[in-house]
Write a protein that holds these residues in place. Structure first.
Motif, mmCIF file in Angstrom:
data_model
loop_
_atom_site.group_PDB
_atom_site.id
_atom_site.type_symbol
_atom_site.label_atom_id
_atom_site.label_comp_id
_atom_site.label_asym_id
_atom_site.label_seq_id
_atom_site.Cartn_x
_atom_site.Cartn_y
_atom_site.Cartn_z
ATOM 1 N N CYS A 10 0.635 -1.176 0.046
ATOM 2 C CA CYS A 10 0.009 0.129 -0.093
ATOM 3 C C CYS A 10 0.848 1.080 0.088
ATOM 4 C CB CYS A 10 -0.732 0.031 1.079
ATOM 5 S SG CYS A 10 0.009 0.129 2.804
ATOM 6 N N ASN A 14 1.084 0.214 6.398
ATOM 7 C CA ASN A 14 0.541 -0.912 6.618
ATOM 8 C C ASN A 14 1.682 -2.108 6.342
ATOM 9 O OD1 ASN A 14 -0.886 -3.264 7.258
ATOM 10 N ND2 ASN A 14 -2.451 -2.873 5.450
ATOM 11 N N GLU A 19 -5.231 -6.759 6.008
ATOM 12 C CA GLU A 19 -6.708 -6.681 5.333
ATOM 13 C C GLU A 19 -7.824 -7.065 6.052
ATOM 14 O OE1 GLU A 19 -6.410 -8.105 1.204
ATOM 15 O OE2 GLU A 19 -4.314 -7.373 0.951
ATOM 16 N N TYR A 23 -12.774 -3.224 8.697
ATOM 17 C CA TYR A 23 -11.929 -2.317 9.307
ATOM 18 C C TYR A 23 -11.385 -1.462 8.383
ATOM 19 C CZ TYR A 23 -7.331 -0.701 11.115
ATOM 20 O OH TYR A 23 -6.248 0.114 11.518
ATOM 21 N N ASP A 24 -11.068 -1.709 7.060
ATOM 22 C CA ASP A 24 -10.715 -0.704 6.023
ATOM 23 C C ASP A 24 -12.003 0.481 5.729
ATOM 24 O OD1 ASP A 24 -8.309 -1.937 5.930
ATOM 25 O OD2 ASP A 24 -8.999 -3.106 3.972
ATOM 26 N N ARG A 25 -13.045 0.100 6.004
ATOM 27 C CA ARG A 25 -14.278 0.748 5.353
ATOM 28 C C ARG A 25 -14.526 1.793 6.752
ATOM 29 N NH1 ARG A 25 -19.058 0.860 7.662
ATOM 30 N NH2 ARG A 25 -18.893 -1.381 8.538
ATOM 31 N N TYR A 27 -11.962 2.551 8.888
ATOM 32 C CA TYR A 27 -10.942 3.446 8.927
ATOM 33 C C TYR A 27 -11.100 4.662 8.265
ATOM 34 C CZ TYR A 27 -6.018 4.918 9.113
ATOM 35 O OH TYR A 27 -4.785 6.007 9.289
ATOM 36 N N ASP A 28 -11.305 4.408 6.752
ATOM 37 C CA ASP A 28 -11.529 5.358 5.802
ATOM 38 C C ASP A 28 -12.607 6.330 6.405
ATOM 39 O OD1 ASP A 28 -9.449 4.592 4.087
ATOM 40 O OD2 ASP A 28 -10.951 3.290 3.041
#
Length: 53
Positions: A10, A14, A19, A23-25, A27-28
């Motif tokens: 990335c 990270n 992944e 979490y990614d959703r 965090y953004d």
């Protein structure tokens, strides 16, 4: 001594290449929220995801 470094897939920090879609959703979303209850809720959910990994 030779080091075997893992290349980050990335543009961020990270280096573990962790992944998780939820979490990614979160965090953004959290990065865009102002300080307050909604942001704190997102942070707490993020922490729960990581702690139960």
């Amino acid at each position: 001594m030779q080091r075997n470094l893992i290349k980050c897939r990335c543009d961020g920090s990270n280096t573990s290449n962790y992944e998780n879609a939820e979490y990614d959703r979160l965090y953004d979303r959290m990065k865009k929220l102002p300080n307050g209850p909604e942001r704190l809720s997102a942070i707490n959910r993020i922490l729960a995801i990581v702690q139960n990994f």
